[in-house]
Design a protein around this motif. Structure first.
Motif, PDB file in Angstrom:
ATOM      1  N   ARG A   1       0.815  -1.215   0.000  1.00  0.00           N
ATOM      2  CA  ARG A   1       0.000   0.000   0.000  1.00  0.00           C
ATOM      3  C   ARG A   1       0.853   1.272   0.000  1.00  0.00           C
ATOM      4  N   THR A   2       0.326   2.279  -0.660  1.00  0.00           N
ATOM      5  CA  THR A   2       0.810   3.660  -0.540  1.00  0.00           C
ATOM      6  C   THR A   2      -0.415   4.519  -0.242  1.00  0.00           C
ATOM      7  N   LYS A   3      -0.223   5.639   0.439  1.00  0.00           N
ATOM      8  CA  LYS A   3      -1.386   6.436   0.855  1.00  0.00           C
ATOM      9  C   LYS A   3      -1.864   7.397  -0.222  1.00  0.00           C
ATOM     10  N   CYS A   4      -1.179   7.410  -1.359  1.00  0.00           N
ATOM     11  CA  CYS A   4      -1.655   8.172  -2.510  1.00  0.00           C
ATOM     12  C   CYS A   4      -1.304   7.373  -3.758  1.00  0.00           C
ATOM     13  N   THR A   5      -1.867   7.753  -4.883  1.00  0.00           N
ATOM     14  CA  THR A   5      -1.680   7.000  -6.124  1.00  0.00           C
ATOM     15  C   THR A   5      -0.476   7.533  -6.885  1.00  0.00           C
ATOM     16  N   LEU A   6       0.522   6.669  -7.031  1.00  0.00           N
ATOM     17  CA  LEU A   6       1.723   7.065  -7.763  1.00  0.00           C
ATOM     18  C   LEU A   6       1.418   7.134  -9.247  1.00  0.00           C
ATOM     19  N   ASP A   7       2.031   8.064  -9.941  1.00  0.00           N
ATOM     20  CA  ASP A   7       1.811   8.280 -11.362  1.00  0.00           C
ATOM     21  C   ASP A   7       3.153   8.135 -12.070  1.00  0.00           C
ATOM     22  N   PRO A   8       3.278   7.308 -13.075  1.00  0.00           N
ATOM     23  CA  PRO A   8       2.213   6.532 -13.739  1.00  0.00           C
ATOM     24  C   PRO A   8       1.820   5.303 -12.930  1.00  0.00           C
ATOM     25  N   ILE A   9       0.938   4.462 -13.523  1.00  0.00           N
ATOM     26  CA  ILE A   9       0.478   3.254 -12.849  1.00  0.00           C
ATOM     27  C   ILE A   9       1.685   2.433 -12.404  1.00  0.00           C
ATOM     28  N   THR A  10       1.643   1.989 -11.162  1.00  0.00           N
ATOM     29  CA  THR A  10       2.808   1.394 -10.535  1.00  0.00           C
ATOM     30  C   THR A  10       2.806  -0.130 -10.623  1.00  0.00           C
ATOM     31  N   ALA A  11       3.992  -0.683 -10.816  1.00  0.00           N
ATOM     32  CA  ALA A  11       4.193  -2.127 -10.686  1.00  0.00           C
ATOM     33  C   ALA A  11       4.919  -2.389  -9.372  1.00  0.00           C
ATOM     34  N   TYR A  12       4.866  -3.618  -8.919  1.00  0.00           N
ATOM     35  CA  TYR A  12       5.402  -3.952  -7.599  1.00  0.00           C
ATOM     36  C   TYR A  12       6.377  -5.114  -7.679  1.00  0.00           C
ATOM     37  N   SER A  13       7.312  -5.142  -6.738  1.00  0.00           N
ATOM     38  CA  SER A  13       8.241  -6.251  -6.583  1.00  0.00           C
ATOM     39  C   SER A  13       8.005  -6.870  -5.213  1.00  0.00           C
ATOM     40  N   TRP A  14       8.041  -8.208  -5.165  1.00  0.00           N
ATOM     41  CA  TRP A  14       7.791  -8.927  -3.922  1.00  0.00           C
ATOM     42  C   TRP A  14       9.021  -9.731  -3.529  1.00  0.00           C
ATOM     43  N   TYR A  15       9.275  -9.820  -2.225  1.00  0.00           N
ATOM     44  CA  TYR A  15      10.478 -10.485  -1.732  1.00  0.00           C
ATOM     45  C   TYR A  15      10.152 -11.364  -0.529  1.00  0.00           C
ATOM     46  N   LYS A  16      10.888 -12.486  -0.453  1.00  0.00           N
ATOM     47  CA  LYS A  16      10.809 -13.370   0.716  1.00  0.00           C
ATOM     48  C   LYS A  16      12.230 -13.655   1.176  1.00  0.00           C
ATOM     49  N   ASN A  17      12.488 -13.382   2.456  1.00  0.00           N
ATOM     50  CA  ASN A  17      13.821 -13.580   3.032  1.00  0.00           C
ATOM     51  C   ASN A  17      14.907 -12.914   2.189  1.00  0.00           C
ATOM     52  N   GLY A  18      14.582 -11.720   1.669  1.00  0.00           N
ATOM     53  CA  GLY A  18      15.549 -10.930   0.921  1.00  0.00           C
ATOM     54  C   GLY A  18      15.689 -11.294  -0.539  1.00  0.00           C
ATOM     55  N   GLN A  19      14.988 -12.350  -0.997  1.00  0.00           N
ATOM     56  CA  GLN A  19      15.112 -12.798  -2.380  1.00  0.00           C
ATOM     57  C   GLN A  19      13.826 -12.487  -3.154  1.00  0.00           C
ATOM     58  N   PRO A  20      13.944 -12.077  -4.440  1.00  0.00           N
ATOM     59  CA  PRO A  20      12.742 -11.781  -5.234  1.00  0.00           C
ATOM     60  C   PRO A  20      11.852 -13.012  -5.379  1.00  0.00           C
ATOM     61  N   ILE A  21      10.544 -12.788  -5.330  1.00  0.00           N
ATOM     62  CA  ILE A  21       9.570 -13.848  -5.582  1.00  0.00           C
ATOM     63  C   ILE A  21       9.198 -13.773  -7.056  1.00  0.00           C
ATOM     64  N   THR A  22       9.420 -14.839  -7.786  1.00  0.00           N
ATOM     65  CA  THR A  22       9.143 -14.848  -9.220  1.00  0.00           C
ATOM     66  C   THR A  22       7.705 -15.287  -9.485  1.00  0.00           C
ATOM     67  N   ASN A  23       7.280 -15.120 -10.737  1.00  0.00           N
ATOM     68  CA  ASN A  23       5.954 -15.562 -11.188  1.00  0.00           C
ATOM     69  C   ASN A  23       4.825 -14.913 -10.400  1.00  0.00           C
ATOM     70  N   THR A  24       4.960 -13.628 -10.106  1.00  0.00           N
ATOM     71  CA  THR A  24       3.884 -12.893  -9.450  1.00  0.00           C
ATOM     72  C   THR A  24       3.330 -11.850 -10.416  1.00  0.00           C
ATOM     73  N   ASN A  25       2.059 -11.464 -10.196  1.00  0.00           N
ATOM     74  CA  ASN A  25       1.435 -10.417 -10.997  1.00  0.00           C
ATOM     75  C   ASN A  25       1.928  -9.065 -10.486  1.00  0.00           C
ATOM     76  N   THR A  26       2.953  -8.540 -11.124  1.00  0.00           N
ATOM     77  CA  THR A  26       3.599  -7.344 -10.586  1.00  0.00           C
ATOM     78  C   THR A  26       2.726  -6.105 -10.676  1.00  0.00           C
ATOM     79  N   TYR A  27       1.667  -6.124 -11.506  1.00  0.00           N
ATOM     80  CA  TYR A  27       0.830  -4.928 -11.631  1.00  0.00           C
ATOM     81  C   TYR A  27      -0.322  -4.922 -10.637  1.00  0.00           C
ATOM     82  N   SER A  28      -0.371  -5.919  -9.794  1.00  0.00           N
ATOM     83  CA  SER A  28      -1.380  -5.941  -8.734  1.00  0.00           C
ATOM     84  C   SER A  28      -0.709  -5.654  -7.399  1.00  0.00           C
ATOM     85  N   PRO A  29      -1.317  -4.812  -6.571  1.00  0.00           N
ATOM     86  CA  PRO A  29      -0.743  -4.548  -5.247  1.00  0.00           C
ATOM     87  C   PRO A  29      -1.026  -5.677  -4.265  1.00  0.00           C
TER      88      PRO A  29
END
Length: 281
Positions: free
Chosen positions: A141-169
């Motif tokens: 979450r962010t408390k305001c809408t970032l412009d342009p439409i934002t993509a997200y990165s997810w991590y577990k134990n410091g490592q990127p989580i692959t095969n995720t829908n990065t355009y969904s929060p």
């Protein structure tokens, strides 16, 4: 950002133009408040600056002279037409309405405010503790809408989580296992150096992989002693151990270790333990 916004100040020859009237930016990042202006050609510019507070009956204070802003803001404009302001290493407290002030030899005016909202990235985990097979929802979450439409990165134990829908929060774990236990955080794409705080997911499960070890090992002779030790994988940890001898209904002992001293022939046989925690046996 949106298309240019022309703000007319109500006087002939005066104008201030912004590229946007509202900005959402990440804590720790840098933002430019783009701005240009015009003024009557027969005037001479004396000073130009930005401010956030203007009390009635008092002149506004140049932000560059306000304690805490030195080295934090930079006026990129000139004394011709550019009034762009840069703010570096944004703080949540930088959220405010920013106004441009121009003083010439003939007049003094102030532009309309540009609203700046500074947000950090927050990971919400619901719930934070589950049993195996249950679901977990992680929301970035962010408390305001970032412009342009934002993509997200997810991590577990410091490592990127692959095969995720990065355009969904939202990142969902539909049926968790013990392997999903760990520390999670998220970040906005392109700003991975400004991640959320970590949230820890705890997955609980009953005892499994129960085994028995014998000390000393090998052949046991009459009159000697032996200790049986039970081990089991469980979360929360096992809090009850019960020992049985095969073909004997009643328990022989309790506790993680079971010692048989001064062994006689009747002690011969197969022994096993049952391990239980608060989840299940």
């Amino acid at each position: 950002m949106s298309n240019c916004v022309l703000v007319v100040l109500g006087k002939d020859g005066w104008s201030v133009t912004y590229t946007t009237l509202s900005i959402c930016a990440l804590k720790g990042s840098t933002v430019n408040i783009s701005c240009s202006y015009t003024y009557p050609s027969n005037h001479e510019i004396k000073t130009a600056f930005w401010f956030t507070k203007w009390e009635s009956g008092m002149d506004p204070e140049d932000l560059s002279s306000v304690p805490g802003y030195e080295g934090h803001i930079e006026y990129l404009g000139d004394k011709k037409s550019d009034c762009t302001l840069r703010i570096t290493n944004l703080r949540l407290s930088d959220s405010a309405g920013y106004r441009f002030r121009l003083i010439t030899s003939g007049d003094k005016i102030a532009g309309s405010p540009v609203s700046l909202t500074v947000t950090d990235v927050v990971l919400e985990m619901n719930p934070t503790s589950v049993s195996e097979g249950e679901g977990v929802t992680l929301t970035c979450r962010t408390k305001c809408t970032l412009d342009p439409i934002t993509a997200y990165s997810w991590y577990k134990n410091g490592q990127p989580i692959t095969n995720t829908n990065t355009y969904s929060p939202v990142y969902s774990l539909f049926s968790v296992s013990s392997e999903d236990t760990g520390r999670y955080f998220c970040a906005v794409k392109g700003h991975e150096d400004l991640p959320s705080a970590e949230e820890t997911l705890t997955v609980t499960y009953g005892s499994r992989n129960t085994s028995v070890s014998v000390s000393p090992s090998g052949v046991i002779v009459e009159g000697s002693s032996v200790t049986l030790t039970c081990s089991s994988d469980a979360n929360p940890p096992v809090d009850k151990y019960t020992w049985y001898k095969k073909n004997v209904a009643s328990p022989k002992a309790s506790g993680q270790s079971y010692s048989i001293t001064n062994i006689i022939s009747e002690d011969s046989g197969e022994y096993y333990c049952e391990a239980e925690n608060k989840i299940a046996s």
